[in-house]
Design a protein around this motif. Structure first.
Motif, PDB file in Angstrom:
ATOM      1  N   GLY A  56       0.807  -1.220   0.000  1.00 19.09           N
ATOM      2  CA  GLY A  56       0.000   0.000   0.000  1.00 19.09           C
ATOM      3  C   GLY A  56       0.832   1.259   0.000  1.00 19.09           C
ATOM      4  O   GLY A  56       0.791   2.030   0.950  1.00 19.09           O
ATOM      5  N   GLN A  74      -9.882  -2.512  -7.209  1.00 15.87           N
ATOM      6  CA  GLN A  74      -9.231  -2.813  -5.937  1.00 15.87           C
ATOM      7  C   GLN A  74     -10.243  -3.441  -4.974  1.00 15.87           C
ATOM      8  O   GLN A  74     -11.332  -2.936  -4.777  1.00 15.87           O
ATOM      9  CB  GLN A  74      -8.642  -1.547  -5.330  1.00 15.87           C
ATOM     10  CG  GLN A  74      -7.694  -1.794  -4.183  1.00 15.87           C
ATOM     11  CD  GLN A  74      -6.933  -0.531  -3.797  1.00 15.87           C
ATOM     12  OE1 GLN A  74      -7.273   0.570  -4.241  1.00 15.87           O
ATOM     13  NE2 GLN A  74      -5.893  -0.676  -2.994  1.00 15.87           N
ATOM     14  N   GLY A  75      -9.861  -4.578  -4.384  1.00 18.56           N
ATOM     15  CA  GLY A  75     -10.760  -5.307  -3.499  1.00 18.56           C
ATOM     16  C   GLY A  75     -11.593  -6.360  -4.201  1.00 18.56           C
ATOM     17  O   GLY A  75     -12.351  -7.094  -3.555  1.00 18.56           O
ATOM     18  N   GLU A 128       4.471 -10.472  -3.408  1.00 17.73           N
ATOM     19  CA  GLU A 128       3.660  -9.741  -2.436  1.00 17.73           C
ATOM     20  C   GLU A 128       3.639  -8.237  -2.679  1.00 17.73           C
ATOM     21  O   GLU A 128       2.724  -7.550  -2.220  1.00 17.73           O
ATOM     22  CB  GLU A 128       4.184 -10.007  -1.024  1.00 17.73           C
ATOM     23  CG  GLU A 128       3.990 -11.421  -0.521  1.00 17.73           C
ATOM     24  CD  GLU A 128       5.089 -12.362  -0.971  1.00 17.73           C
ATOM     25  OE1 GLU A 128       5.077 -13.536  -0.573  1.00 17.73           O
ATOM     26  OE2 GLU A 128       5.980 -11.912  -1.739  1.00 17.73           O
ATOM     27  N   HIS A 182       0.709  -8.113  -5.299  1.00 17.62           N
ATOM     28  CA  HIS A 182      -0.473  -8.944  -5.047  1.00 17.62           C
ATOM     29  C   HIS A 182      -0.878  -9.017  -3.581  1.00 17.62           C
ATOM     30  O   HIS A 182      -1.881  -9.653  -3.258  1.00 17.62           O
ATOM     31  CB  HIS A 182      -0.236 -10.354  -5.590  1.00 17.62           C
ATOM     32  CG  HIS A 182      -0.052 -10.403  -7.073  1.00 17.62           C
ATOM     33  ND1 HIS A 182      -1.067 -10.089  -7.956  1.00 17.62           N
ATOM     34  CD2 HIS A 182       1.020 -10.705  -7.840  1.00 17.62           C
ATOM     35  CE1 HIS A 182      -0.621 -10.203  -9.201  1.00 17.62           C
ATOM     36  NE2 HIS A 182       0.649 -10.566  -9.162  1.00 17.62           N
ATOM     37  N   GLY A 183      -0.125  -8.395  -2.677  1.00 14.44           N
ATOM     38  CA  GLY A 183      -0.461  -8.471  -1.270  1.00 14.44           C
ATOM     39  C   GLY A 183       0.016  -9.785  -0.664  1.00 14.44           C
ATOM     40  O   GLY A 183       0.677 -10.592  -1.313  1.00 14.44           O
ATOM     41  N   MET A 239      -4.465 -15.285   2.152  1.00 14.60           N
ATOM     42  CA  MET A 239      -5.748 -15.111   1.462  1.00 14.60           C
ATOM     43  C   MET A 239      -6.440 -16.451   1.217  1.00 14.60           C
ATOM     44  O   MET A 239      -5.921 -17.302   0.507  1.00 14.60           O
ATOM     45  CB  MET A 239      -5.543 -14.410   0.119  1.00 14.60           C
ATOM     46  CG  MET A 239      -5.049 -12.992   0.213  1.00 14.60           C
ATOM     47  SD  MET A 239      -4.998 -12.228  -1.426  1.00 14.60           S
ATOM     48  CE  MET A 239      -4.081 -10.730  -1.069  1.00 14.60           C
ATOM     49  N   GLU A 264      -7.848 -11.676  -3.695  1.00 18.43           N
ATOM     50  CA  GLU A 264      -8.466 -10.430  -4.109  1.00 18.43           C
ATOM     51  C   GLU A 264      -7.387  -9.475  -4.622  1.00 18.43           C
ATOM     52  O   GLU A 264      -6.200  -9.675  -4.381  1.00 18.43           O
ATOM     53  CB  GLU A 264      -9.189  -9.771  -2.937  1.00 18.43           C
ATOM     54  CG  GLU A 264      -8.276  -9.259  -1.837  1.00 18.43           C
ATOM     55  CD  GLU A 264      -9.036  -8.476  -0.784  1.00 18.43           C
ATOM     56  OE1 GLU A 264      -8.955  -7.234  -0.812  1.00 18.43           O
ATOM     57  OE2 GLU A 264      -9.706  -9.114   0.043  1.00 18.43           O
ATOM     58  N   GLN A 265      -7.824  -8.474  -5.370  1.00 21.41           N
ATOM     59  CA  GLN A 265      -6.893  -7.476  -5.887  1.00 21.41           C
ATOM     60  C   GLN A 265      -6.620  -6.467  -4.773  1.00 21.41           C
ATOM     61  O   GLN A 265      -7.469  -5.649  -4.441  1.00 21.41           O
ATOM     62  CB  GLN A 265      -7.479  -6.767  -7.106  1.00 21.41           C
ATOM     63  CG  GLN A 265      -6.546  -5.720  -7.705  1.00 21.41           C
ATOM     64  CD  GLN A 265      -7.124  -5.062  -8.946  1.00 21.41           C
ATOM     65  OE1 GLN A 265      -7.716  -5.717  -9.774  1.00 21.41           O
ATOM     66  NE2 GLN A 265      -6.953  -3.749  -9.049  1.00 21.41           N
ATOM     67  N   ARG A 266      -5.423  -6.525  -4.183  1.00 19.38           N
ATOM     68  CA  ARG A 266      -5.087  -5.664  -3.058  1.00 19.38           C
ATOM     69  C   ARG A 266      -4.622  -4.278  -3.512  1.00 19.38           C
ATOM     70  O   ARG A 266      -4.873  -3.295  -2.839  1.00 19.38           O
ATOM     71  CB  ARG A 266      -3.994  -6.330  -2.214  1.00 19.38           C
ATOM     72  CG  ARG A 266      -4.500  -7.502  -1.399  1.00 19.38           C
ATOM     73  CD  ARG A 266      -5.461  -7.040  -0.306  1.00 19.38           C
ATOM     74  NE  ARG A 266      -6.053  -8.159   0.409  1.00 19.38           N
ATOM     75  CZ  ARG A 266      -5.511  -8.694   1.496  1.00 19.38           C
ATOM     76  NH1 ARG A 266      -4.368  -8.221   1.959  1.00 19.38           N
ATOM     77  NH2 ARG A 266      -6.110  -9.690   2.110  1.00 19.38           N
ATOM     78  N   SER A 267      -3.908  -4.186  -4.621  1.00 21.51           N
ATOM     79  CA  SER A 267      -3.390  -2.900  -5.107  1.00 21.51           C
ATOM     80  C   SER A 267      -4.319  -2.336  -6.170  1.00 21.51           C
ATOM     81  O   SER A 267      -5.075  -3.074  -6.814  1.00 21.51           O
ATOM     82  CB  SER A 267      -1.984  -3.085  -5.684  1.00 21.51           C
ATOM     83  OG  SER A 267      -1.113  -3.637  -4.718  1.00 21.51           O
TER      84      SER A 267
END
Length: 397
Positions: free
Chosen positions: A135, A228-229, A327, A330-331, A336, A340-343
């Motif tokens: 983030g 996102q999300g 990461e 993609h987080g 997970m 989910e799409q984190r960025s």
């Protein structure tokens, strides 16, 4: 036991030790680490913990090196030949066949053994590497500017209202010859009502409303195509938390294109069957994989991360050359249950990354002269932006 297709080599950290001893065998730890994570980690631990297969701590001391080479090249031939040690392992682990790796050279096997020994001698080394925060600060639009502007306008309106109330009160007293106003219509509420109807107040209110509408419109425009999300339901309930987290299966094992292709690629059903040909075959979700193979119909996975066609992104360039960890974009996939799409994956997000990320120039002679010149000019560390990372044609052509 190990289940894989072919060994995958990836770029190595230049700071890793070049070689280490493994029971008298000299092996390249860096190469061994890549091979182990790509081919062995899905079924083996470097320590003593049993997984699908045995823990590999001190395996080079338990078996002769040439025996290990034969076992890795073709374990089933040794089982068929009645080798006592091979039969013992085969029977102890539920007669699960180990995938053969005939293409691994003896030097590569030495590297794997050296890495296993190194991992056991330095248990704290893995803990030093933290996940890169996904983030980062982003430039997604004018929202911050508009929020500040609106706060300032609200403060101005409040102050102006107070001033107008005071002025109206003084004027009323002056008209009445200094006498107190006792008419019911001249109460504080009345004064407030007259102030609210003042042209300046009405104008300020209208401007605030207009700016709010503009803000909402621009925010919506800047978020068109941003998912996102987004976490769609997949045709098969695959858990990254279980596979990548608990079982520590390396991303490269399933996404085979990440080191050599523009796309990371979606795993084919045969990769799933490397393990699930013998593991949890009765599961309803695994039966969907069998049905896909039997009917010759691909599994229709729902894409989560999807860039627009006007943008070009190459996984191998970022992973192999840039050394970017999964990461980062993609987080924390290992946590997970449903991916989910984190960025945001917007242009501003990419540009911010290029402005702050150092060029991975270690061991790459291509950058030597550029790094030297950049340092002589006193510009600090070489960033991706300094080598053309902000040029339009890098991503749009």
């Amino acid at each position: 036991m190990v289940f894989a297709n072919t060994p995958i080599l990836r770029a190595q950290d230049a700071e890793a030790p070049a070689a280490a001893a493994a029971g008298g065998l000299e092996g390249d730890v860096a190469v061994g680490e890549a091979l182990f994570k790509s081919n062995c980690s899905s079924c083996h631990e470097t320590g003593t913990t049993k997984s699908v297969g045995p823990g590999l701590k001190d395996v080079h001391k338990k078996h002769d090196f040439q025996w290990l080479v034969k076992w890795i090249h073709n374990s089933q031939s040794m089982v068929a030949a009645g080798d006592p040690a091979a039969l013992k392992i085969y029977n102890e682990f539920n007669k699960i066949p180990m995938t053969s790796f005939p293409t691994l050279s003896e030097d590569e096997i030495k590297g794997i053994l050296a890495y296993i020994e190194s991992a056991n001698n330095q248990p704290a080394a893995a803990a030093a590497t933290g996940a890169v925060a996904a983030g980062a600060a982003q430039s997604e639009g004018p929202s911050t500017l508009f929020v500040v502007l609106l706060v300032v306008l609200v403060v101005v309106v409040v102050l102006l209202s107070i001033v107008l109330l005071v002025v109206l009160n003084l004027l009323s007293r002056s008209v009445d010859g200094g006498r107190e106003v006792k008419k019911s219509g001249e109460s504080f509420g009345s004064l407030l009502g007259r102030a609210a109807r003042h042209p300046a107040i009405l104008s300020a209110t209208a401007w605030v409303f207009v700016l709010l509408v503009v803000k909402v419109t621009l925010d919506g425009a800047f978020n068109v195509g941003v998912q996102q999300g987004y976490a769609p339901k997949q045709p098969i309930a695959f858990s990254h938390k279980l596979h990548a987290g608990e079982y520590e299966i390396d991303c490269n094992y399933c996404h085979t294109g990440v080191n050599k292709s523009r796309a990371a690629t979606i795993p084919a059903a045969n990769i799933c069957m490397n393990c699930h040909g013998v593991i949890k075959r009765e599961s309803p979700e695994i039966q969907k994989i069998y049905a896909s193979i039997q009917n010759n119909q691909p599994i229709e996975w729902v894409r989560v991360h999807n860039l627009p066609d006007l943008a070009y992104f190459n996984h191998s360039q970022h992973v192999n050359v840039g050394g970017v960890e999964c990461e980062t974009c993609h987080g924390d996939i290992k946590k997970m249950e449903v991916v989910e799409q984190r960025s945001s994956l917007t242009m501003g997000w990419c540009i911010d990354c290029h402005r702050t990320t150092d060029v991975n120039a270690k061991g790459n002679a291509y950058y030597d002269k550029l790094v030297q010149v950049h340092g002589e000019e006193g510009k600090g560390t070489l960033k991706v932006a300094d080598i053309g990372g902000l040029e339009c044609s890098k991503c749009h052509y």
